[in-house]
Motif scaffolding. Structure first.
Motif, PDB file in Angstrom:
ATOM      1  N   VAL A  97      -4.581  76.845 107.665  1.00  0.00           N
ATOM      2  CA  VAL A  97      -5.593  76.202 108.685  1.00  0.00           C
ATOM      3  C   VAL A  97      -6.389  77.494 109.378  1.00  0.00           C
ATOM      4  O   VAL A  97      -5.724  78.429 109.770  1.00  0.00           O
ATOM      5  N   ALA A  98      -7.432  77.335 109.049  1.00  0.00           N
ATOM      6  CA  ALA A  98      -8.368  78.367 109.291  1.00  0.00           C
ATOM      7  C   ALA A  98      -9.591  77.634 110.048  1.00  0.00           C
ATOM      8  O   ALA A  98     -10.077  76.691 109.938  1.00  0.00           O
ATOM      9  N   ARG A  99     -10.308  78.607 110.993  1.00  0.00           N
ATOM     10  CA  ARG A  99     -11.528  78.408 111.759  1.00  0.00           C
ATOM     11  C   ARG A  99     -12.814  79.140 111.229  1.00  0.00           C
ATOM     12  O   ARG A  99     -12.826  80.209 111.116  1.00  0.00           O
ATOM     13  N   VAL A 100     -13.555  78.286 110.462  1.00  0.00           N
ATOM     14  CA  VAL A 100     -14.644  78.785 109.640  1.00  0.00           C
ATOM     15  C   VAL A 100     -15.857  79.198 110.936  1.00  0.00           C
ATOM     16  O   VAL A 100     -15.800  78.444 111.735  1.00  0.00           O
ATOM     17  N   GLU A 101     -16.102  80.547 110.857  1.00  0.00           N
ATOM     18  CA  GLU A 101     -16.758  80.956 111.731  1.00  0.00           C
ATOM     19  C   GLU A 101     -18.391  81.266 111.127  1.00  0.00           C
ATOM     20  O   GLU A 101     -19.240  81.147 111.873  1.00  0.00           O
ATOM     21  N   ARG A 102     -18.446  81.506 109.921  1.00  0.00           N
ATOM     22  CA  ARG A 102     -19.811  81.656 109.316  1.00  0.00           C
ATOM     23  C   ARG A 102     -19.681  80.893 107.884  1.00  0.00           C
ATOM     24  O   ARG A 102     -18.931  80.785 107.240  1.00  0.00           O
ATOM     25  N   ALA A 103     -20.891  80.398 107.469  1.00  0.00           N
ATOM     26  CA  ALA A 103     -21.197  79.710 106.491  1.00  0.00           C
ATOM     27  C   ALA A 103     -22.288  79.799 105.943  1.00  0.00           C
ATOM     28  O   ALA A 103     -23.304  79.962 106.425  1.00  0.00           O
TER      29      ALA A 103
ATOM     30  N   TYR B  10      -5.442  86.493 110.012  1.00  0.00           N
ATOM     31  CA  TYR B  10      -6.058  87.166 109.049  1.00  0.00           C
ATOM     32  C   TYR B  10      -7.274  86.470 108.865  1.00  0.00           C
ATOM     33  O   TYR B  10      -7.610  85.345 109.541  1.00  0.00           O
ATOM     34  N   TRP B  11      -8.093  86.886 107.653  1.00  0.00           N
ATOM     35  CA  TRP B  11      -9.438  86.291 107.504  1.00  0.00           C
ATOM     36  C   TRP B  11      -9.399  85.634 105.939  1.00  0.00           C
ATOM     37  O   TRP B  11      -8.629  86.396 105.104  1.00  0.00           O
ATOM     38  N   ALA B  12     -10.177  84.725 105.683  1.00  0.00           N
ATOM     39  CA  ALA B  12     -10.267  83.923 104.543  1.00  0.00           C
ATOM     40  C   ALA B  12     -11.689  83.955 104.261  1.00  0.00           C
ATOM     41  O   ALA B  12     -12.512  83.607 105.020  1.00  0.00           O
ATOM     42  N   ILE B  14     -13.976  81.729 101.719  1.00  0.00           N
ATOM     43  CA  ILE B  14     -13.842  80.600 100.960  1.00  0.00           C
ATOM     44  C   ILE B  14     -15.179  80.462  99.994  1.00  0.00           C
ATOM     45  O   ILE B  14     -16.209  80.335 100.575  1.00  0.00           O
ATOM     46  N   ARG B  96     -17.927  80.605 103.040  1.00  0.00           N
ATOM     47  CA  ARG B  96     -17.319  80.418 104.297  1.00  0.00           C
ATOM     48  C   ARG B  96     -16.302  81.571 104.551  1.00  0.00           C
ATOM     49  O   ARG B  96     -15.510  81.701 104.048  1.00  0.00           O
ATOM     50  N   VAL B  97     -16.777  82.045 105.933  1.00  0.00           N
ATOM     51  CA  VAL B  97     -15.760  82.961 106.418  1.00  0.00           C
ATOM     52  C   VAL B  97     -15.125  82.539 107.504  1.00  0.00           C
ATOM     53  O   VAL B  97     -15.602  81.937 108.303  1.00  0.00           O
ATOM     54  N   ALA B  98     -13.589  82.383 107.476  1.00  0.00           N
ATOM     55  CA  ALA B  98     -13.003  81.768 108.299  1.00  0.00           C
ATOM     56  C   ALA B  98     -11.644  82.678 108.781  1.00  0.00           C
ATOM     57  O   ALA B  98     -11.079  83.401 107.983  1.00  0.00           O
ATOM     58  N   ARG B  99     -11.305  82.372 110.084  1.00  0.00           N
ATOM     59  CA  ARG B  99     -10.145  83.184 110.466  1.00  0.00           C
ATOM     60  C   ARG B  99      -8.740  82.198 110.329  1.00  0.00           C
ATOM     61  O   ARG B  99      -8.797  80.986 110.994  1.00  0.00           O
ATOM     62  N   VAL B 100      -7.838  82.646 109.607  1.00  0.00           N
ATOM     63  CA  VAL B 100      -6.752  81.870 109.570  1.00  0.00           C
ATOM     64  C   VAL B 100      -5.851  81.953 110.633  1.00  0.00           C
ATOM     65  O   VAL B 100      -5.535  83.087 111.172  1.00  0.00           O
TER      66      VAL B 100
END
Lengths: 112, 112
Positions: A97-103, B10-12, B14, B96-100
């Motif tokens: 489960v990840a919070r999308v910060e940039r797209a 950590y970061w994903a 997508i 997409r850049v997301a914080r896991v």
């Protein structure tokens, strides 16, 4: 398949899995879960890959909030699917489960 | 294919994409980029799907920090690949850049 979603922040559920075997009932259930997810409050979109010959696949679903994700996780039909997944279908999976910060979206303009 | 990674955060990244056509040079470049990413500081793992008949695929890479992601984005060879992607290979993509925040791994115990 890349889905357009309003600007972040929002949430992603990254589900990477390997099936034990290519069971017809699995595909039915997976399709049913995608259709059902799409009707849930807070659902924003889903991107799902083809499975390869080893049964590996990735599905990423997008949600407005962690509360929306929690509600979907507790949905009665989804709970049954989760249990079948662990007991029967999956060899392994990772769920994040990840919070999308940039797209950033790109779509070719084919006018040329 | 599901990859094990130390606990969050950590970061994903997508990356969901649709190719315009199945070009052999694309597959070469994509493989090269995955191998190169694996040598970068802060790289944690990658999950990549098979492409379907319509050219759709998903790759999720995992990183220790946004700084590691930024450095990889600016890598010289990767910049060339990104430019070719936009000019030649991709019909569309979403990045997409997301914080896991949470992660759960399941692996069947086949002792039974």
């Amino acid at each position: 398949m890349p889905v357009r979603i309003p600007p972040p922040p929002y949430w992603a559920v990254i589900f990477s899995s390997q099936l034990r075997s290519d069971e017809p009932r699995y595909a039915e259930m997976a399709d049913r879960m995608v259709r059902l997810a799409q009707t849930q409050p807070g659902f924003l979109g889903v991107e799902s890959s083809h499975r390869d010959a080893h049964g590996n696949g990735i599905t990423v679903s997008y949600w407005e909030s962690v509360e929306a994700i929690a509600a979907w996780r507790q949905h009665a039909e989804h709970l049954v699917a989760q249990q079948l997944g662990r007991e029967v279908w999956y060899q392994s999976f990772s769920l994040r489960v990840a919070r999308v910060e940039r797209a950033y979206d790109f779509c070719r303009n084919d006018k040329a």
